[in-house]
Design an enzyme around this catalytic site. Sequence first.
Site, mmCIF file in Angstrom:
data_model
loop_
_atom_site.group_PDB
_atom_site.id
_atom_site.type_symbol
_atom_site.label_atom_id
_atom_site.label_comp_id
_atom_site.label_asym_id
_atom_site.label_seq_id
_atom_site.Cartn_x
_atom_site.Cartn_y
_atom_site.Cartn_z
ATOM 1 N N THR A 128 0.877 -1.185 0.000
ATOM 2 C CA THR A 128 0.000 0.000 0.000
ATOM 3 C C THR A 128 0.904 1.222 0.000
ATOM 4 O O THR A 128 2.131 1.099 0.148
ATOM 5 C CB THR A 128 -0.896 0.045 1.267
ATOM 6 N N ASP A 129 0.301 2.401 -0.122
ATOM 7 C CA ASP A 129 1.116 3.626 -0.078
ATOM 8 C C ASP A 129 1.831 3.742 1.267
ATOM 9 O O ASP A 129 2.988 4.161 1.335
ATOM 10 C CB ASP A 129 0.236 4.867 -0.301
ATOM 11 N N CYS A 130 1.109 3.398 2.344
ATOM 12 C CA CYS A 130 1.718 3.540 3.676
ATOM 13 C C CYS A 130 2.583 2.339 4.059
ATOM 14 O O CYS A 130 3.464 2.444 4.909
ATOM 15 C CB CYS A 130 0.646 3.800 4.724
ATOM 16 N N TYR A 131 2.299 1.173 3.443
ATOM 17 C CA TYR A 131 3.113 -0.030 3.703
ATOM 18 C C TYR A 131 3.559 -0.599 2.357
ATOM 19 O O TYR A 131 2.988 -1.559 1.854
ATOM 20 C CB TYR A 131 2.288 -1.091 4.451
#
Lengths: 385, 136
Positions: A128-131
């Site tokens: 994901t963008d954050c992970y």
Amino acid sequence: MTNRTYSEINQRIEKGDVVVLTAEEVKVLAEKDGVETVAKEVDVVTTGTFGPMCSSGAFLNFGHPSPPIKMGKVWLNNVPAYAGVAAVDAYIGATEHSEIEDEYGGAHVIEDLVSGKKVDLKARARGTDCYPRRQVDATIDIDSINEAFLFNPRNAYQNYAAATNSTAKTIFTYMGMLLPNLSNVNYSTSGELSPLLCDPKMRTIGLGTKIFLGGTQGFVAWNGTQFHTTRPTNDHDIPMAPAATLALIGDLKQMCPEYLKAAVYERYGISLFVGVGVPIPILDEEIAKAVCIRDSQIETHLQDYGAEGRPSLGVYNYEQLKSGRIEVDGKEITTGSMSSMYKAREISNKLKDWVAKGMFKLTEPVQGLPSNTSLQGLKPKEGTQ
Amino acid sequence: MKAKFILNFKPDMVDKPLTYLLIKEYDIKINILRGIITPGKEGRLLIEMIADDDAIEKGLEFLRNENVEVIPLQKKISLREDECVHCGACISVCPSGALEMNRENWMLVFTPEQCVACGLCKSACPLRLFKLDFAE
């Protein structure tokens, strides 16, 4: 009439003059001097059990690699763990099988971790963008990960049916190997030493009760799953079928492999021996009487695991079952146990020692366990088998 | 005395009446507990011998002279006792009384002399602590 309160008992533990006996020792005292003497003189009675408890597992937090990952699938030594919780948390269930080894599973991963062994971690993610990270392979051990706590949804069964097999073929079950033609019987309990049989109404056991778990202190977190309080009872208030259970929690980092042991049951699967001990405060004479229960007063059904619906072949008490032989239909049958009396006794003694030495105080339950519960079955969709 | 032995013999020995000779020539009572005998291949027998020490010793010497490998059964079965948790899952499947529970200290008692090498304990033990080499 109340003989003593939790705070009075804890004061005596602090002062070092608490009277604590194991559930086996208290019965000897009761037979000699009566239950009134037990109520008057004994502050705490310690129980113990060490049986295979499939409904066990542990939550682990692995820490983040850089860049971080929201683990979607996790394997520990090739055993799948459940990763459908936040980013680097997972739950390793005791009965989960290795994808490549026959006799290795979640229970072995847990035992390996508490033994200080290295464990291979493999995680895969969608990113994901954050992970952003999509995969990580690492070697972990009990000290390298953040939290590790055992959380067992169903342990310490209050009674369980004994098992045999009337068919012409050996069957392989979680109650062990059941030989053909009623040739053996297996049971699973520590009987008169078992926590929920020594306080069958659970007057002193509830949410927050501090206990012995896996070699360290743990807690009763909740009622266990399949918690059934309305089974028929005998004259001694003992349910004669699987009844109450406990959900237990404790710090895996403090536990030891002597009290958490992986088990393999042929052609059934993996399970975990869990050492559990519960201290029972002798608040009054009713509780004193309850802890003095004898194996001869604890009864269970013998069920035929080979026949549909597992019909009962009769009622037996644990004095009979523990004797090594029982008679069924005029035939003498050898009995064996799934649960270790030797370890149960060891646990009750260890807990007694902790209480006597002031290392373990008693906790009053924050809330009692539910009453008036029973079980629901599962109805498959119409037209399905 | 009573003693149990595993006899391993070569393919060319398979049709020799070994047990008959032990009984007739050495006056040993023979109880055959298990056997794997396939013509053209190595054979294996688990036997119990009942006789006085001297007769058994002479019988064993005869077997060795016939090129039969003689192994006391106890050498082929083992239990890693120090790892045992004494649950008792092996006890109810044991047909020979080799595995019993001491009801004083609740520890497993293993008496290899009573064992008939059926192997059921090996399957029943949840910790996989038994080793039995008979069939291998």
